[in-house]
Design a protein around this motif. Structure first.
Motif, PDB file in Angstrom:
ATOM      1  N   ALA A   1     -15.776 -30.292 -15.344  1.00 23.82           N
ATOM      2  CA  ALA A   1     -16.199 -31.466 -14.566  1.00 23.82           C
ATOM      3  C   ALA A   1     -16.474 -32.657 -15.472  1.00 23.82           C
ATOM      4  CB  ALA A   1     -17.436 -31.124 -13.747  1.00 23.82           C
ATOM      5  N   ILE A   2     -17.123 -32.436 -16.601  1.00 23.85           N
ATOM      6  CA  ILE A   2     -17.392 -33.533 -17.535  1.00 23.85           C
ATOM      7  C   ILE A   2     -16.079 -34.098 -18.082  1.00 23.85           C
ATOM      8  CG2 ILE A   2     -18.397 -34.086 -19.787  1.00 23.85           C
ATOM      9  CD1 ILE A   2     -20.610 -32.054 -19.102  1.00 23.85           C
ATOM     10  N   GLY A   3     -15.137 -33.222 -18.374  1.00 23.27           N
ATOM     11  CA  GLY A   3     -13.835 -33.682 -18.850  1.00 23.27           C
ATOM     12  C   GLY A   3     -13.096 -34.509 -17.809  1.00 23.27           C
ATOM     13  N   LEU A   4     -13.163 -34.072 -16.550  1.00 25.26           N
ATOM     14  CA  LEU A   4     -12.500 -34.848 -15.491  1.00 25.26           C
ATOM     15  C   LEU A   4     -13.166 -36.203 -15.287  1.00 25.26           C
ATOM     16  CD1 LEU A   4     -11.619 -32.263 -12.700  1.00 25.26           C
ATOM     17  CD2 LEU A   4     -10.118 -33.363 -14.350  1.00 25.26           C
ATOM     18  N   LEU A   5     -14.484 -36.249 -15.385  1.00 23.06           N
ATOM     19  CA  LEU A   5     -15.173 -37.541 -15.274  1.00 23.06           C
ATOM     20  C   LEU A   5     -14.769 -38.475 -16.412  1.00 23.06           C
ATOM     21  CD1 LEU A   5     -18.761 -36.491 -14.169  1.00 23.06           C
ATOM     22  CD2 LEU A   5     -17.025 -37.678 -12.828  1.00 23.06           C
ATOM     23  N   ALA A   6     -14.572 -37.936 -17.594  1.00 21.34           N
ATOM     24  CA  ALA A   6     -14.132 -38.763 -18.720  1.00 21.34           C
ATOM     25  C   ALA A   6     -12.718 -39.283 -18.487  1.00 21.34           C
ATOM     26  CB  ALA A   6     -14.202 -37.958 -20.011  1.00 21.34           C
ATOM     27  N   ILE A   7     -11.859 -38.466 -17.899  1.00 21.57           N
ATOM     28  CA  ILE A   7     -10.493 -38.919 -17.603  1.00 21.57           C
ATOM     29  C   ILE A   7     -10.514 -40.053 -16.587  1.00 21.57           C
ATOM     30  CG2 ILE A   7      -8.301 -38.220 -16.553  1.00 21.57           C
ATOM     31  CD1 ILE A   7      -8.779 -35.445 -17.851  1.00 21.57           C
ATOM     32  N   VAL A   8     -11.336 -39.910 -15.559  1.00 22.72           N
ATOM     33  CA  VAL A   8     -11.473 -40.982 -14.566  1.00 22.72           C
ATOM     34  C   VAL A   8     -12.024 -42.240 -15.236  1.00 22.72           C
ATOM     35  CG1 VAL A   8     -12.753 -41.666 -12.501  1.00 22.72           C
ATOM     36  CG2 VAL A   8     -11.690 -39.421 -12.612  1.00 22.72           C
ATOM     37  N   ALA A   9     -12.991 -42.081 -16.133  1.00 22.53           N
ATOM     38  CA  ALA A   9     -13.555 -43.240 -16.832  1.00 22.53           C
ATOM     39  C   ALA A   9     -12.520 -43.929 -17.713  1.00 22.53           C
ATOM     40  CB  ALA A   9     -14.754 -42.795 -17.668  1.00 22.53           C
ATOM     41  N   ILE A  10     -11.619 -43.170 -18.300  1.00 18.63           N
ATOM     42  CA  ILE A  10     -10.556 -43.770 -19.118  1.00 18.63           C
ATOM     43  C   ILE A  10      -9.668 -44.666 -18.252  1.00 18.63           C
ATOM     44  CG2 ILE A  10      -8.422 -43.251 -20.380  1.00 18.63           C
ATOM     45  CD1 ILE A  10      -9.888 -40.790 -21.522  1.00 18.63           C
ATOM     46  N   PHE A  11      -9.288 -44.160 -17.088  1.00 19.80           N
ATOM     47  CA  PHE A  11      -8.446 -44.967 -16.204  1.00 19.80           C
ATOM     48  C   PHE A  11      -9.200 -46.174 -15.667  1.00 19.80           C
ATOM     49  CE2 PHE A  11      -5.880 -41.044 -15.907  1.00 19.80           C
ATOM     50  CZ  PHE A  11      -4.640 -41.593 -16.204  1.00 19.80           C
TER      51      PHE A  11
ATOM     52  N   SER B   1     -10.279 -54.305 -22.375  1.00 10.53           N
ATOM     53  CA  SER B   1     -10.423 -53.512 -23.599  1.00 10.53           C
ATOM     54  C   SER B   1      -9.936 -52.084 -23.384  1.00 10.53           C
ATOM     55  CB  SER B   1     -11.888 -53.492 -24.037  1.00 10.53           C
ATOM     56  OG  SER B   1     -12.661 -52.832 -23.055  1.00 10.53           O
ATOM     57  N   SER B   2      -9.626 -51.436 -24.468  1.00  7.65           N
ATOM     58  CA  SER B   2      -9.176 -50.050 -24.379  1.00  7.65           C
ATOM     59  C   SER B   2     -10.397 -49.130 -24.457  1.00  7.65           C
ATOM     60  CB  SER B   2      -8.205 -49.736 -25.508  1.00  7.65           C
ATOM     61  OG  SER B   2      -8.842 -49.896 -26.744  1.00  7.65           O
ATOM     62  N   PRO B   3     -10.299 -47.940 -23.876  1.00  8.04           N
ATOM     63  CA  PRO B   3     -11.419 -46.998 -23.935  1.00  8.04           C
ATOM     64  C   PRO B   3     -11.684 -46.555 -25.375  1.00  8.04           C
ATOM     65  CG  PRO B   3      -9.768 -46.286 -22.340  1.00  8.04           C
ATOM     66  CD  PRO B   3      -9.203 -47.432 -23.083  1.00  8.04           C
ATOM     67  N   GLY B   4     -12.927 -46.201 -25.631  1.00  7.61           N
ATOM     68  CA  GLY B   4     -13.299 -45.775 -26.977  1.00  7.61           C
ATOM     69  C   GLY B   4     -12.777 -44.381 -27.298  1.00  7.61           C
ATOM     70  N   LEU B   5     -12.735 -44.087 -28.574  1.00  8.85           N
ATOM     71  CA  LEU B   5     -12.278 -42.782 -29.025  1.00  8.85           C
ATOM     72  C   LEU B   5     -13.159 -41.666 -28.480  1.00  8.85           C
ATOM     73  CD1 LEU B   5     -10.458 -41.036 -30.841  1.00  8.85           C
ATOM     74  CD2 LEU B   5     -12.094 -41.459 -32.693  1.00  8.85           C
ATOM     75  N   TRP B   6     -14.462 -41.916 -28.376  1.00  7.63           N
ATOM     76  CA  TRP B   6     -15.382 -40.896 -27.890  1.00  7.63           C
ATOM     77  C   TRP B   6     -15.031 -40.464 -26.472  1.00  7.63           C
ATOM     78  CZ3 TRP B   6     -18.380 -41.605 -23.582  1.00  7.63           C
ATOM     79  CH2 TRP B   6     -18.477 -42.906 -23.093  1.00  7.63           C
ATOM     80  N   LEU B   7     -14.507 -41.381 -25.666  1.00  8.26           N
ATOM     81  CA  LEU B   7     -14.137 -41.043 -24.299  1.00  8.26           C
ATOM     82  C   LEU B   7     -12.922 -40.114 -24.277  1.00  8.26           C
ATOM     83  CD1 LEU B   7     -15.374 -41.725 -21.636  1.00  8.26           C
ATOM     84  CD2 LEU B   7     -13.876 -43.682 -21.443  1.00  8.26           C
ATOM     85  N   TYR B   8     -11.990 -40.334 -25.175  1.00  3.46           N
ATOM     86  CA  TYR B   8     -10.835 -39.436 -25.281  1.00  3.46           C
ATOM     87  C   TYR B   8     -11.268 -38.050 -25.767  1.00  3.46           C
ATOM     88  CZ  TYR B   8      -7.670 -43.348 -24.566  1.00  3.46           C
ATOM     89  OH  TYR B   8      -7.000 -44.408 -24.030  1.00  3.46           O
ATOM     90  N   LEU B   9     -12.226 -38.014 -26.679  1.00  6.60           N
ATOM     91  CA  LEU B   9     -12.715 -36.730 -27.173  1.00  6.60           C
ATOM     92  C   LEU B   9     -13.478 -35.964 -26.089  1.00  6.60           C
ATOM     93  CD1 LEU B   9     -13.858 -37.742 -30.762  1.00  6.60           C
ATOM     94  CD2 LEU B   9     -11.772 -36.549 -30.077  1.00  6.60           C
ATOM     95  N   VAL B  10     -14.247 -36.670 -25.284  1.00  8.01           N
ATOM     96  CA  VAL B  10     -14.966 -36.020 -24.182  1.00  8.01           C
ATOM     97  C   VAL B  10     -13.974 -35.525 -23.135  1.00  8.01           C
ATOM     98  CG1 VAL B  10     -16.631 -36.396 -22.313  1.00  8.01           C
ATOM     99  CG2 VAL B  10     -17.099 -37.294 -24.576  1.00  8.01           C
ATOM    100  N   ALA B  11     -12.876 -36.227 -22.950  1.00  4.78           N
ATOM    101  CA  ALA B  11     -11.853 -35.799 -21.990  1.00  4.78           C
ATOM    102  C   ALA B  11     -11.231 -34.463 -22.386  1.00  4.78           C
ATOM    103  CB  ALA B  11     -10.771 -36.865 -21.856  1.00  4.78           C
ATOM    104  N   MET B  12     -11.297 -34.119 -23.672  1.00  5.61           N
ATOM    105  CA  MET B  12     -10.762 -32.837 -24.121  1.00  5.61           C
ATOM    106  C   MET B  12     -11.607 -31.658 -23.660  1.00  5.61           C
ATOM    107  SD  MET B  12      -7.937 -33.387 -25.474  1.00  5.61           S
ATOM    108  CE  MET B  12      -7.645 -31.775 -26.130  1.00  5.61           C
ATOM    109  N   LEU B  13     -12.751 -31.924 -23.036  1.00  5.07           N
ATOM    110  CA  LEU B  13     -13.567 -30.837 -22.490  1.00  5.07           C
ATOM    111  C   LEU B  13     -12.933 -30.232 -21.237  1.00  5.07           C
ATOM    112  CD1 LEU B  13     -17.181 -32.237 -22.893  1.00  5.07           C
ATOM    113  CD2 LEU B  13     -16.016 -30.530 -24.297  1.00  5.07           C
ATOM    114  N   ALA B  14     -12.064 -30.975 -20.563  1.00  7.29           N
ATOM    115  CA  ALA B  14     -11.421 -30.437 -19.358  1.00  7.29           C
ATOM    116  C   ALA B  14     -10.532 -29.241 -19.684  1.00  7.29           C
ATOM    117  CB  ALA B  14     -10.638 -31.534 -18.637  1.00  7.29           C
ATOM    118  N   PRO B  15      -9.612 -29.327 -20.637  1.00  5.18           N
ATOM    119  CA  PRO B  15      -8.826 -28.127 -20.948  1.00  5.18           C
ATOM    120  C   PRO B  15      -9.666 -27.024 -21.585  1.00  5.18           C
ATOM    121  CG  PRO B  15      -8.111 -29.964 -22.311  1.00  5.18           C
ATOM    122  CD  PRO B  15      -9.092 -30.499 -21.340  1.00  5.18           C
ATOM    123  N   LEU B  16     -10.708 -27.403 -22.323  1.00  2.00           N
ATOM    124  CA  LEU B  16     -11.583 -26.389 -22.902  1.00  2.00           C
ATOM    125  C   LEU B  16     -12.317 -25.629 -21.793  1.00  2.00           C
ATOM    126  CD1 LEU B  16     -12.800 -25.117 -25.449  1.00  2.00           C
ATOM    127  CD2 LEU B  16     -14.588 -26.862 -25.314  1.00  2.00           C
ATOM    128  N   GLY B  17     -12.794 -26.350 -20.788  1.00  2.00           N
ATOM    129  CA  GLY B  17     -13.437 -25.698 -19.650  1.00  2.00           C
ATOM    130  C   GLY B  17     -12.478 -24.815 -18.885  1.00  2.00           C
TER     131      GLY B  17
END
Length: 80
Positions: free
Chosen positions: A30-40, A48-64
């Protein structure tokens, strides 16, 4: 051999201690999906482009997802 007149009371499914792993997997996903939505939304709503930290948090979706698969394989084996 005689059958008892009343059947034993039905026992509900026992809550296993491994259910915490499922909740952990769902939380990560869920946290990873929220980060993906935040990126879009960041790309759509600002110039501005999303920060690197947001891309790293998005990697929690496949980990979950992987933790959820591990939970499914671990809990799906037959108990003797």
């Amino acid at each position: 051999m005689t059958n008892p007149s009343t059947p034993p009371p039905p026992s509900g499914p026992a809550r296993r201690s491994s259910d915490g792993l499922l909740h952990f997997a769902l939380g990560l996903f869920a946290i990873g999906l929220l980060a993906i939505v935040a990126i879009f939304l960041t790309s759509i709503l600002s110039d501005s482009s999303p920060g690197l930290w947001l891309y790293l948090v998005a990697m929690l979706a496949p980990l979950g997802f992987l933790v959820g698969v591990v939970y499914a394989l671990w809990s799906g084996r037959r108990s003797r």
